[in-house]
Design a protein around this motif. Structure first.
Motif, PDB file in Angstrom:
ATOM      1  N   UNK A  40     -14.943 -20.340  11.190  1.00  0.00           N
ATOM      2  CA  UNK A  40     -15.776 -20.064  12.366  1.00  0.00           C
ATOM      3  C   UNK A  40     -15.784 -18.578  12.739  1.00  0.00           C
ATOM      4  N   UNK A  41     -15.900 -17.720  11.712  1.00  0.00           N
ATOM      5  CA  UNK A  41     -16.035 -16.290  11.946  1.00  0.00           C
ATOM      6  C   UNK A  41     -14.755 -15.531  12.200  1.00  0.00           C
ATOM      7  N   UNK A  42     -13.606 -16.202  12.087  1.00  0.00           N
ATOM      8  CA  UNK A  42     -12.314 -15.538  12.312  1.00  0.00           C
ATOM      9  C   UNK A  42     -11.412 -15.708  11.088  1.00  0.00           C
ATOM     10  N   UNK A  43     -10.526 -14.721  10.886  1.00  0.00           N
ATOM     11  CA  UNK A  43      -9.505 -14.809   9.842  1.00  0.00           C
ATOM     12  C   UNK A  43      -8.405 -15.726  10.362  1.00  0.00           C
ATOM     13  N   UNK A  44      -8.058 -16.768   9.576  1.00  0.00           N
ATOM     14  CA  UNK A  44      -7.070 -17.748  10.033  1.00  0.00           C
ATOM     15  C   UNK A  44      -5.871 -17.895   9.091  1.00  0.00           C
ATOM     16  N   UNK A  45      -5.950 -17.299   7.891  1.00  0.00           N
ATOM     17  CA  UNK A  45      -4.841 -17.423   6.942  1.00  0.00           C
ATOM     18  C   UNK A  45      -4.890 -16.247   5.986  1.00  0.00           C
ATOM     19  N   UNK A  46      -3.693 -15.806   5.530  1.00  0.00           N
ATOM     20  CA  UNK A  46      -3.595 -14.604   4.691  1.00  0.00           C
ATOM     21  C   UNK A  46      -2.506 -14.751   3.635  1.00  0.00           C
ATOM     22  N   UNK A  47      -2.868 -14.405   2.392  1.00  0.00           N
ATOM     23  CA  UNK A  47      -1.943 -14.276   1.270  1.00  0.00           C
ATOM     24  C   UNK A  47      -2.122 -12.857   0.723  1.00  0.00           C
ATOM     25  N   UNK A  48      -1.080 -12.299   0.119  1.00  0.00           N
ATOM     26  CA  UNK A  48      -1.258 -10.970  -0.463  1.00  0.00           C
ATOM     27  C   UNK A  48      -0.260 -10.710  -1.575  1.00  0.00           C
ATOM     28  N   UNK A  49      -0.576  -9.692  -2.354  1.00  0.00           N
ATOM     29  CA  UNK A  49       0.383  -9.080  -3.261  1.00  0.00           C
ATOM     30  C   UNK A  49       0.228  -7.578  -3.117  1.00  0.00           C
ATOM     31  N   UNK A  50       1.358  -6.899  -3.185  1.00  0.00           N
ATOM     32  CA  UNK A  50       1.382  -5.442  -3.116  1.00  0.00           C
ATOM     33  C   UNK A  50       2.136  -4.972  -4.356  1.00  0.00           C
ATOM     34  N   UNK A  51       1.472  -4.153  -5.176  1.00  0.00           N
ATOM     35  CA  UNK A  51       2.096  -3.699  -6.420  1.00  0.00           C
ATOM     36  C   UNK A  51       1.979  -2.183  -6.541  1.00  0.00           C
ATOM     37  N   UNK A  52       3.108  -1.545  -6.867  1.00  0.00           N
ATOM     38  CA  UNK A  52       3.108  -0.099  -7.075  1.00  0.00           C
ATOM     39  C   UNK A  52       2.252   0.249  -8.290  1.00  0.00           C
ATOM     40  N   UNK A  53       1.537   1.353  -8.198  1.00  0.00           N
ATOM     41  CA  UNK A  53       0.708   1.841  -9.302  1.00  0.00           C
ATOM     42  C   UNK A  53       1.518   2.882 -10.062  1.00  0.00           C
ATOM     43  N   UNK A  54       1.763   2.670 -11.360  1.00  0.00           N
ATOM     44  CA  UNK A  54       2.560   3.641 -12.116  1.00  0.00           C
ATOM     45  C   UNK A  54       1.868   5.008 -12.202  1.00  0.00           C
ATOM     46  N   UNK A  55       2.672   6.016 -12.474  1.00  0.00           N
ATOM     47  CA  UNK A  55       2.118   7.342 -12.733  1.00  0.00           C
ATOM     48  C   UNK A  55       1.190   7.272 -13.934  1.00  0.00           C
ATOM     49  N   UNK A  56       0.148   8.075 -13.916  1.00  0.00           N
ATOM     50  CA  UNK A  56      -0.882   8.012 -14.953  1.00  0.00           C
ATOM     51  C   UNK A  56      -0.312   8.172 -16.360  1.00  0.00           C
ATOM     52  N   UNK A  57       0.740   8.992 -16.528  1.00  0.00           N
ATOM     53  CA  UNK A  57       1.275   9.161 -17.892  1.00  0.00           C
ATOM     54  C   UNK A  57       1.963   7.918 -18.423  1.00  0.00           C
ATOM     55  N   UNK A  58       2.228   6.939 -17.548  1.00  0.00           N
ATOM     56  CA  UNK A  58       2.831   5.675 -17.979  1.00  0.00           C
ATOM     57  C   UNK A  58       1.790   4.618 -18.342  1.00  0.00           C
ATOM     58  N   UNK A  59       0.517   4.887 -18.063  1.00  0.00           N
ATOM     59  CA  UNK A  59      -0.530   3.896 -18.310  1.00  0.00           C
ATOM     60  C   UNK A  59      -0.673   3.608 -19.798  1.00  0.00           C
ATOM     61  N   UNK A  60      -0.948   2.345 -20.130  1.00  0.00           N
ATOM     62  CA  UNK A  60      -1.171   1.936 -21.526  1.00  0.00           C
ATOM     63  C   UNK A  60      -2.657   2.007 -21.898  1.00  0.00           C
ATOM     64  N   UNK A  61      -3.530   2.252 -20.904  1.00  0.00           N
ATOM     65  CA  UNK A  61      -4.955   2.458 -21.164  1.00  0.00           C
ATOM     66  C   UNK A  61      -5.468   3.472 -20.137  1.00  0.00           C
ATOM     67  N   UNK A  62      -6.690   3.859 -20.252  1.00  0.00           N
ATOM     68  CA  UNK A  62      -7.224   4.876 -19.337  1.00  0.00           C
ATOM     69  C   UNK A  62      -8.166   4.272 -18.290  1.00  0.00           C
TER      70      UNK A  62
END
Length: 194
Positions: free
Chosen positions: A166-188
């Motif tokens: 009915x137009x309101x937020x009533x429930x919330x789930x989340x995940x929070x994940x650290x983003x590695x430094x760019x030199x650690x990335x396995x793709x670009x």
């Protein structure tokens, strides 16, 4: 799981270097998966209100309200999470503790639980900051917001799943994940790139 155009979102329990809660976003072309994003967080015990990161309502309803609900969540992310205009919080969430169910392992139900958690972060000089919203996906009463920001002084991806009624937020789930430094990335490709 939910579908928004070419995108499918799943909320899943993983065993990936230990038990985790995760969101996956898949983009399809001609019936095949062509792109994938995810965000994982370690599974934790039930929060103060007795909810886990994965329990709660899963039935998709209100398909005719998909676009309206996506707009509400986009406005909430911009107004409250990015701009911090807490005076407008009741446009999105009602005050009663049972009006807002929380599945984050560190936050209790209601605006009171959210206020306590945010206050503790500020007191520890580690405020949570949303800087960019990259994507909002939804189907009916469920909407996923994918954002970027700072949490515990780390550059992170925020995946927030909201259930609306009915137009309101009533429930919330989340995940929070650290983003590695760019030199650690396995793709670009980066963490976002929608």
């Amino acid at each position: 799981s939910l579908q928004d155009g070419d995108y499918v979102v799943t909320h899943t329990e993983y065993n990936f270097f230990g038990p985790k809660a995760g969101f996956d976003v898949f983009r399809f072309e001609e019936g095949k998966i062509v792109e994938h994003w995810d965000n994982l967080q370690e599974l934790m015990p039930k929060n103060a209100s007795g909810h886990t990161q994965l329990d709660g309502t899963t039935i998709i309803t209100d398909l005719d309200k998909t676009e309206v609900n996506k707009a509400i969540v986009a406005d909430f992310v911009n107004t409250i999470l990015m701009n911090g205009d807490m005076e407008k919080i009741n446009q999105f969430i009602d005050n009663e503790d049972d009006a807002y169910l929380q599945h984050n392992p560190n936050i209790a139900d209601g605006l009171s639980g959210l206020s306590i958690a945010l206050g503790e972060l500020t007191k520890a000089n580690m405020p949570m900051s949303y800087t960019t919203n990259h994507k909002v996906l939804g189907e009916g009463n469920f909407v996923l917001s994918i954002s970027e920001g700072i949490f515990m002084n780390k550059h992170v991806a925020f995946y927030d799943l909201f259930r609306l009624d009915d137009g309101k937020i009533v429930e919330h789930w989340d995940t929070i994940e650290a983003i590695p430094e760019k030199l650690e990335w396995k793709n670009s490709n980066g963490k976002f790139g929608f």
